[in-house]
Motif scaffolding. Structure first.
Motif, PDB file in Angstrom:
ATOM      1  N   ASP A 276       1.257  -1.274   0.328  1.00  0.00           N
ATOM      2  CA  ASP A 276       0.071   0.389  -0.322  1.00  0.00           C
ATOM      3  C   ASP A 276       0.671   1.474   0.295  1.00  0.00           C
ATOM      4  O   ASP A 276       0.388   2.192  -0.508  1.00  0.00           O
ATOM      5  N   GLU A 277       2.037   1.704   1.026  1.00  0.00           N
ATOM      6  CA  GLU A 277       2.962   1.960   0.574  1.00  0.00           C
ATOM      7  C   GLU A 277       2.979   2.935  -0.746  1.00  0.00           C
ATOM      8  O   GLU A 277       4.014   3.908  -0.829  1.00  0.00           O
ATOM      9  N   LEU A 278       4.039   1.398  -1.009  1.00  0.00           N
ATOM     10  CA  LEU A 278       4.292   1.454  -2.699  1.00  0.00           C
ATOM     11  C   LEU A 278       3.413   2.285  -3.538  1.00  0.00           C
ATOM     12  O   LEU A 278       3.587   3.545  -4.339  1.00  0.00           O
ATOM     13  N   TYR A 279       1.962   1.295  -3.800  1.00  0.00           N
ATOM     14  CA  TYR A 279       1.064   2.411  -3.878  1.00  0.00           C
ATOM     15  C   TYR A 279       0.797   3.690  -4.469  1.00  0.00           C
ATOM     16  O   TYR A 279       1.005   4.277  -4.782  1.00  0.00           O
ATOM     17  N   THR A 280       0.452   4.045  -2.541  1.00  0.00           N
ATOM     18  CA  THR A 280       0.619   5.682  -2.072  1.00  0.00           C
ATOM     19  C   THR A 280       1.697   6.493  -2.536  1.00  0.00           C
ATOM     20  O   THR A 280       1.602   7.408  -3.100  1.00  0.00           O
ATOM     21  N   ASN A 281       2.344   5.956  -2.724  1.00  0.00           N
ATOM     22  CA  ASN A 281       3.302   6.907  -2.440  1.00  0.00           C
ATOM     23  C   ASN A 281       4.412   6.879  -3.974  1.00  0.00           C
ATOM     24  O   ASN A 281       4.358   7.959  -4.137  1.00  0.00           O
ATOM     25  N   SER A 282       4.443   6.083  -4.706  1.00  0.00           N
ATOM     26  CA  SER A 282       4.676   6.299  -6.091  1.00  0.00           C
ATOM     27  C   SER A 282       3.697   7.093  -6.544  1.00  0.00           C
ATOM     28  O   SER A 282       3.753   8.217  -7.548  1.00  0.00           O
ATOM     29  N   ARG A 283       2.670   6.963  -6.117  1.00  0.00           N
ATOM     30  CA  ARG A 283       1.807   8.021  -7.141  1.00  0.00           C
ATOM     31  C   ARG A 283       1.689   9.265  -6.478  1.00  0.00           C
ATOM     32  O   ARG A 283       1.656  10.317  -7.637  1.00  0.00           O
ATOM     33  N   THR A 284       1.537   9.478  -4.987  1.00  0.00           N
ATOM     34  CA  THR A 284       1.536  10.451  -4.587  1.00  0.00           C
ATOM     35  C   THR A 284       2.588  11.174  -5.036  1.00  0.00           C
ATOM     36  O   THR A 284       3.104  12.758  -5.178  1.00  0.00           O
ATOM     37  N   GLU A 285       4.188  11.104  -4.966  1.00  0.00           N
ATOM     38  CA  GLU A 285       5.035  11.509  -5.032  1.00  0.00           C
ATOM     39  C   GLU A 285       5.390  11.890  -6.539  1.00  0.00           C
ATOM     40  O   GLU A 285       5.922  12.633  -6.924  1.00  0.00           O
ATOM     41  N   ALA A 286       4.710  10.741  -7.493  1.00  0.00           N
ATOM     42  CA  ALA A 286       4.912  11.032  -9.262  1.00  0.00           C
ATOM     43  C   ALA A 286       3.775  12.172  -9.925  1.00  0.00           C
ATOM     44  O   ALA A 286       3.837  12.657 -10.948  1.00  0.00           O
ATOM     45  N   PHE A 287       2.745  12.336  -9.263  1.00  0.00           N
ATOM     46  CA  PHE A 287       1.448  13.246  -9.477  1.00  0.00           C
ATOM     47  C   PHE A 287       1.742  14.951  -9.824  1.00  0.00           C
ATOM     48  O   PHE A 287       2.347  14.555  -8.248  1.00  0.00           O
ATOM     49  N   GLY A 288       1.288  15.274  -9.735  1.00  0.00           N
ATOM     50  CA  GLY A 288       1.301  16.867  -9.848  1.00  0.00           C
ATOM     51  C   GLY A 288      -0.516  17.139  -9.572  1.00  0.00           C
ATOM     52  O   GLY A 288      -1.143  16.217  -9.780  1.00  0.00           O
ATOM     53  N   ASP A 289      -0.665  18.153  -8.990  1.00  0.00           N
ATOM     54  CA  ASP A 289      -1.733  18.984  -8.270  1.00  0.00           C
ATOM     55  C   ASP A 289      -2.970  18.782  -8.728  1.00  0.00           C
ATOM     56  O   ASP A 289      -3.594  18.633  -8.545  1.00  0.00           O
ATOM     57  N   PHE A 290      -2.350  18.897 -10.055  1.00  0.00           N
ATOM     58  CA  PHE A 290      -3.498  19.234 -11.174  1.00  0.00           C
ATOM     59  C   PHE A 290      -4.332  17.950 -11.269  1.00  0.00           C
ATOM     60  O   PHE A 290      -5.478  17.609 -11.055  1.00  0.00           O
ATOM     61  N   LEU A 291      -3.896  16.817 -11.869  1.00  0.00           N
ATOM     62  CA  LEU A 291      -3.541  15.519 -11.784  1.00  0.00           C
ATOM     63  C   LEU A 291      -4.523  14.510 -10.679  1.00  0.00           C
ATOM     64  O   LEU A 291      -5.296  14.156 -11.146  1.00  0.00           O
ATOM     65  N   LYS A 292      -3.522  15.348  -9.476  1.00  0.00           N
ATOM     66  CA  LYS A 292      -4.714  14.016  -8.301  1.00  0.00           C
ATOM     67  C   LYS A 292      -5.713  15.031  -8.127  1.00  0.00           C
ATOM     68  O   LYS A 292      -6.883  14.619  -7.876  1.00  0.00           O
ATOM     69  N   SER A 293      -5.948  16.674  -8.321  1.00  0.00           N
ATOM     70  CA  SER A 293      -7.365  16.774  -8.361  1.00  0.00           C
ATOM     71  C   SER A 293      -8.484  16.109  -8.993  1.00  0.00           C
ATOM     72  O   SER A 293      -9.096  15.256  -9.212  1.00  0.00           O
ATOM     73  N   ALA A 294      -8.055  16.245 -10.488  1.00  0.00           N
ATOM     74  CA  ALA A 294      -9.297  15.222 -11.586  1.00  0.00           C
ATOM     75  C   ALA A 294      -8.951  14.053 -11.243  1.00  0.00           C
ATOM     76  O   ALA A 294      -9.996  12.946 -11.208  1.00  0.00           O
ATOM     77  N   ILE A 295      -8.188  13.292 -10.552  1.00  0.00           N
ATOM     78  CA  ILE A 295      -8.298  12.004 -10.362  1.00  0.00           C
ATOM     79  C   ILE A 295      -9.491  12.060  -8.865  1.00  0.00           C
ATOM     80  O   ILE A 295     -10.740  11.184  -8.579  1.00  0.00           O
ATOM     81  N   LEU A 296      -9.329  12.347  -8.060  1.00  0.00           N
ATOM     82  CA  LEU A 296      -9.806  12.764  -7.035  1.00  0.00           C
ATOM     83  C   LEU A 296     -11.143  13.003  -7.648  1.00  0.00           C
ATOM     84  O   LEU A 296     -12.239  12.463  -6.945  1.00  0.00           O
ATOM     85  N   PHE A 297     -12.017  13.505  -7.835  1.00  0.00           N
ATOM     86  CA  PHE A 297     -12.889  14.468  -8.661  1.00  0.00           C
ATOM     87  C   PHE A 297     -13.540  13.351  -9.515  1.00  0.00           C
ATOM     88  O   PHE A 297     -15.202  12.506  -9.401  1.00  0.00           O
ATOM     89  N   GLY A 298     -12.854  12.502 -10.405  1.00  0.00           N
ATOM     90  CA  GLY A 298     -12.770  11.416 -11.423  1.00  0.00           C
ATOM     91  C   GLY A 298     -13.436  10.376 -10.103  1.00  0.00           C
ATOM     92  O   GLY A 298     -15.208   9.877 -10.564  1.00  0.00           O
ATOM     93  N   SER A 299     -12.900   9.899  -8.962  1.00  0.00           N
ATOM     94  CA  SER A 299     -13.075   8.823  -8.346  1.00  0.00           C
ATOM     95  C   SER A 299     -14.528   9.384  -7.954  1.00  0.00           C
ATOM     96  O   SER A 299     -15.582   8.093  -7.291  1.00  0.00           O
ATOM     97  N   GLU A 300     -14.464  10.214  -6.639  1.00  0.00           N
ATOM     98  CA  GLU A 300     -16.093  10.461  -6.478  1.00  0.00           C
ATOM     99  C   GLU A 300     -17.001  10.614  -7.603  1.00  0.00           C
ATOM    100  O   GLU A 300     -18.440  10.012  -6.758  1.00  0.00           O
ATOM    101  N   THR A 301     -17.327  10.503  -8.315  1.00  0.00           N
ATOM    102  CA  THR A 301     -18.070  10.807  -9.486  1.00  0.00           C
ATOM    103  C   THR A 301     -18.896   9.364  -9.792  1.00  0.00           C
ATOM    104  O   THR A 301     -19.402   9.766 -10.034  1.00  0.00           O
ATOM    105  N   LEU A 302     -17.515   8.352  -9.150  1.00  0.00           N
ATOM    106  CA  LEU A 302     -18.238   7.521  -9.473  1.00  0.00           C
ATOM    107  C   LEU A 302     -18.494   6.531  -8.514  1.00  0.00           C
ATOM    108  O   LEU A 302     -18.747   5.449  -8.431  1.00  0.00           O
ATOM    109  N   SER A 303     -18.244   7.063  -6.763  1.00  0.00           N
ATOM    110  CA  SER A 303     -18.399   6.317  -6.060  1.00  0.00           C
ATOM    111  C   SER A 303     -19.871   6.017  -5.762  1.00  0.00           C
ATOM    112  O   SER A 303     -21.163   6.322  -6.760  1.00  0.00           O
ATOM    113  N   THR A 304     -19.988   4.952  -5.152  1.00  0.00           N
ATOM    114  CA  THR A 304     -21.479   4.327  -5.159  1.00  0.00           C
ATOM    115  C   THR A 304     -22.818   5.708  -4.808  1.00  0.00           C
ATOM    116  O   THR A 304     -23.965   5.539  -5.362  1.00  0.00           O
TER     117      THR A 304
END
Lengths: 393, 479, 93
Positions: A270-298
């Protein structure tokens, strides 16, 4: 700062540049992200194979914003391009430099059209399904389209023709028979509609471009009418939902396991996933990921995602109805002809606002030509007609 | 207090296609080098696009029809997101909104009587890869050979109530899917896998208890043991308050005979399904539907009744109808030779003996059934001796292209019509050479005849109808 | 308004780590975006079938033929860590 990720000398008379969303086997492909720094693809994008077969050489790969979803490349991990304080689109600069006959780019969220509009170039985003997406970095697959930017409509047409056509490796590629039928069904009406609902928030310069384009068309015998199409103005909001959700899913594959960036800081998976993605993705992309994930939530799926797909049909049907009666819908591509650095850096939310103008063609898959700083959106398969109209504006 | 167990099953079955569901990599990598049956599409690299293998849909529909399901005429693929190292894209392409088949039924019979188990749905999806754990190094290794191998998941309603019923259900599923030739269904190979959802409640109650999901059972016997254990654990918790039951996923450890709560799996559990933009809807028109429907075989019961009507014993009819391969062998060979009873004798003796010796299952039977019928005819007509026919059958197992008559001829095993004279010559020679045995026989020693018979048969290299030889031999001896 | 808890939940699902300031920032940004979404409710979509694919095509298939796979060393060429022909990750319990 270079506009290229990599540039190469070419002896060929005919050259194009491509943006960094196309997989290449002789150059790395990064999609503008630290996540894919130095990533070597095992295969090449279908359009590049077709262009090479048609005698084109690839002169270089231009930078893109991270996964191609921003304004003009400002979120590129390898550096954004400014002229003075004005943000520039690398692929458009390459065409202006004369580095190639055209730039072949992936239009995910309108960046190529904004770039062409602000640089006074011609851009063609063809009907969804006419050009293979095989070998492009997937982001918002239901709408993104391989597009062309060139100095004029003739060059656009030439490069488009060299890469268009059915590809059995792309399940969303149109069969030739359907394309032929579709092209045959295009009727010239000699009429263009300005969508008044799409003029919201544009500055005077852009308003002037719209007025000039309308005038030029009129002068050349094209009837110009104004339509107030309310639903089309919701394309941006609906597209933001669909695009972000698809993006969130498509970039979930970048997890530090198979390729790409891997953090040094992990003790478990889990740390491998989370830290790799957190360190490698930029802020704008992260906001898009969070938003996209939220729109698909149950909780949100039916209220948000499903709703956006329904709105997509309403807009598609409304635009198709308008286009039954005219050749193109005239609308701005941008709110302003230049994005100032301070604005870009302050308003992180800008790509979600500015795609108000580009989303109608993205969400419907309809073809669009940018010329004279404005967009002409046509019915499916009307690329030729749109390029003819572009000659007039 | 008396308790009842409520069980629903999720059964994953690998479909027996040649290639994977969305790419053209081979679907058969059992025993292959790791990551050797992989392309960028099935190991999560960007840029390759999924194109659906048509046969997966054929098989999905056919499986649905075997389980009495309604087929969704418009069926679509969706993306399901979660992180796990065996899932290279961090999403699985599956069917969530419109699965290929719904509302089915599987009939089973146990000591408790007959029962219908309702099938909620069957959906098509891609398999995940395999994780290999290196305990000493503290690492896990990932092999993507199995990713994107086509699966169907068969979801039952919670209609099962005992390990015995679960066994009957799984055996029935396996028989039906093998009948349809859509899947191997071999738990030992992992081509059939089963998750057990189980809860316990006071008998007669209509409120469901806390449900647990158990994974990692590698045989039907293990599933039965897991159900017995889990049922006892639930009852113990309810009865004696030994623990508080929670809804969770548990891993069955067959060696220890215990289930353990699984940790480290995605717990948030929001899979964020949405339609896959890269996979166009599948629309099943009447022609396609009917073509698949026409390929659906008769059910085992129908075959069994038919075989009994042909004169087979109930026992034999049951044995043959157990496997579609035996059915086909029986039916095709019978048609070729016109003697079903003789065919069933051959199948239940020689064919099964060879299968057994070769450690082959019925499903691996790959005889040319028509050629088998021909062999049976030739033997029945006295053209090939029984002993030689066994040799020929054995050769036919190894080489499907063998024609029994041509093979017999090429190997001097054919008994021709003109052989009466030849047999007579041989018999005369043998009698002449062994007057002692002739005398012994005449004096009542039956064994002596067998000795003479054996000598003649040896001279004739077995190419002789034993009955015919016996008649000629007796004629000669008795003058 | 999107709560911090929602942002934290979504970040966890998406395998992203956020600090307090980021959580606050994204909560605000997500709220802004969701606000524009509210506008969509003004479009009447009762009885409208969701449009997942803009193309009017269906039944795109390939035949069940086996093609060329990639070689193990090609598949692993970009791997951050590998062992015995496989991708390597920390121990999965």
């Amino acid at each position: 700062m270079s506009i290229y990720m990599m540039k190469q000398e070419t002896a060929e008379a005919k050259a194009v540049v491509v943006d960094d969303m196309f997989l290449t086997t002789d150059m790395p492909t990064t999609a503008g992200s630290k996540m894919l720094e130095g990533y070597n693809s095992l295969f090449e994008a279908e359009v590049l194979t077709r262009l090479k077969n048609a005698g084109y050489a690839v002169a270089g790969k231009t930078k893109v914003g991270e996964f191609g979803v921003d304004l003009l490349g400002e979120t590129c991990y390898f550096g954004a391009e400014y002229e003075g304080e004005s943000l520039q689109y690398p692929a458009a600069l390459a065409v202006k430099n004369g580095d190639g006959k055209a730039a072949v780019v992936l239009d995910v969220n309108g960046a190529p059209r904004r770039g062409a509009a602000q640089s006074g170039l011609v851009a063609l985003k063809p009907t969804y399904g006419r050009v293979s997406r095989y070998g492009t970095i997937p982001v918002a697959c239901s709408g993104e389209t391989v597009s062309v930017i060139a100095n004029n409509g003739t060059d656009c047409r030439e490069v488009f023709c060299a890469m268009a056509g059915h590809d059995s490796k792309d399940g969303t590629s149109l069969p030739e028979s359907m394309t032929e039928q579709g092209k045959a069904a295009v009727n010239k009406r000699n009429k263009v509609a300005v969508l008044s609902s799409m003029l919201k928030g544009v500055n005077e310069e852009v308003q002037a471009k719209i007025a000039a384009a309308a005038e030029q068309l009129s002068k050349n015998g094209v009837e110009v009418v104004t339509i107030d199409a309310q639903t089309v103005a919701y394309a941006g909001a609906a597209w933001n939902i669909l695009m972000s959700a698809e993006l969130c899913n498509n970039v979930s594959r970048y997890d530090g396991v198979k390729y790409g960036y891997r953090t040094k800081n992990y003790t478990n998976i889990d740390e491998l996933y989370t830290n790799s993605r957190t360190e490698a993705f930029g802020d704008f992309l992260k906001s898009a990921i969070l938003f996209g994930s939220e729109t698909l939530s149950t909780e949100n799926y039916s209220k948000v995602y499903d709703k956006a797909m329904r709105v997509r049909r309403v807009i598609r049907d409304d635009m198709a109805a308008m286009l039954a009666d005219c050749d193109a819908l005239l609308m701005p591509a941008v709110s302003t002809l230049s994005y100032d650095r301070t604005l870009v850096e302050r308003d992180k939310y800008l790509p979600y606002k500015e795609n108000f103008f580009t989303a109608p063609a993205s969400i419907t898959g309809f073809p669009v030509v940018v010329a004279g700083g404005v967009q002409l959106v046509g019915n499916a398969f009307s690329e030729e007609l749109l390029l003819d109209l572009a000659e007039l504006v | 207090m008396k308790y009842e167990t409520v069980i629903g099953l999720e059964v994953h079955v690998e479909l027996a296609t040649e290639s994977k569901i969305f790419c053209s990599c081979s679907a058969h990598s059992f025993g292959a080098e790791p990551n050797s049956h992989v392309c960028p599409a099935c190991c999560g690299m960007p840029g390759m696009l999924p194109v659906v293998n048509r046969r997966v849909v054929d098989f999905g529909m056919k499986a649905g029809m075997m389980l009495n399901c309604d087929i969704n005429r418009v069926t679509t693929f969706d993306k399901k997101s979660y992180y796990y190292p065996d899932l290279p894209g961090a999403y699985q392409t599956t069917q969530w909104f419109a699965p290929v088949a719904v509302n089915g039924r599987v009939d089973i019979e146990t000591s408790a009587g007959k029962k219908s188990v309702r099938i909620k749905q069957i959906h098509m999806e891609e398999d995940a890869g395999k994780l290999v754990h290196d305990i000493s190094e503290g690492t896990t290794h990932v092999d993507f050979n199995r990713t994107s191998v086509p699966l169907i998941e068969i979801v039952s309603q919670p209609d099962l109530s005992s390990a015995e019923e679960v066994e009957a259900y799984l055996v029935r599923l396996r028989t039906l899917l093998r009948y349809a030739k859509v899947a191997e269904c071999e738990m030992a190979h992992g081509t059939m896998r089963c998750d057990v959802n189980l809860s316990v409640r006071p008998a007669g109650s209509d409120v469901l208890g806390v449900r647990t999901e158990m994974k990692n059972m590698n045989s039907i016997e293990a599933i039965k043991r897991a159900i017995e254990f889990e049922t006892a654990r639930h009852i113990d918790a309810l009865e004696n308050g030994t623990e508080v039951l929670v809804q969770e996923t548990r891993r069955w450890d067959d060696a220890k005979g215990k289930s353990y709560a699984m940790r480290n799996k995605e717990t948030a559990g929001d899979y964020r399904y949405f339609p896959d933009p890269n996979v166009m809807p599948v629309v099943i028109d009447d022609a396609w539907y009917e073509a698949i429907q026409n390929s659906v075989p008769e059910f085992p019961e129908v075959k069994r009744e038919k075989y009994i009507a042909l004169g087979l014993t109930e026992y034999d009819a049951e044995r043959i109808s157990e496997s579609i391969m035996l059915c086909e062998c029986f039916e095709e060979a019978s048609e070729a030779c016109g003697n079903p009873k003789e065919v069933v004798n051959w199948i239940t003796s020689d064919v099964m003996r060879i299968l057994n010796a070769k450690k082959m299952t019925y499903e691996m039977l790959n005889l040319d059934n028509q050629a088998l019928g021909k062999l049976i005819s030739l033997t029945g007509d006295g053209k090939i001796s029984r002993a030689n026919s066994k040799k020929i059958l054995s050769a036919m197992f190894d080489d499907r292209s063998i024609d029994p008559e041509a093979y017999a001829e090429a190997n001097d095993m054919l008994i021709g019509e003109q052989n009466d004279d030849m047999i007579l010559d041989v018999v005369k020679k043998v009698i002449e050479a062994d007057p002692k045995s002739v005398n012994d026989f005449k004096n009542g020693k039956e064994k002596a005849l067998m000795a003479l018979f054996g000598k003649c048969m040896k001279e004739l290299k077995g190419n002789c109808d034993p009955q015919q030889l016996k008649v000629i031999l007796l004629e000669c001896i008795n003058g | 308004m999107i709560s911090k808890e929602v942002v934290e939940k979504v970040a966890k699902l998406s395998r992203l780590n956020l600090d307090e300031a980021e959580i606050a920032l994204y909560a605000e940004q997500l709220s802004q975006i969701l606000d524009t979404m509210e506008g969509l409710q003004q479009i009447d979509t009762d009885g409208v079938v969701p449009l997942a694919h803009v193309l009017p095509i269906e039944n795109v298939f390939r035949e069940d033929d086996v093609g060329q796979c990639f070689r193990q060393e090609e598949v692993l060429a970009n791997a951050p860590e590998q062992s015995d022909g496989m991708f390597q990750v920390p121990k999965i319990v």
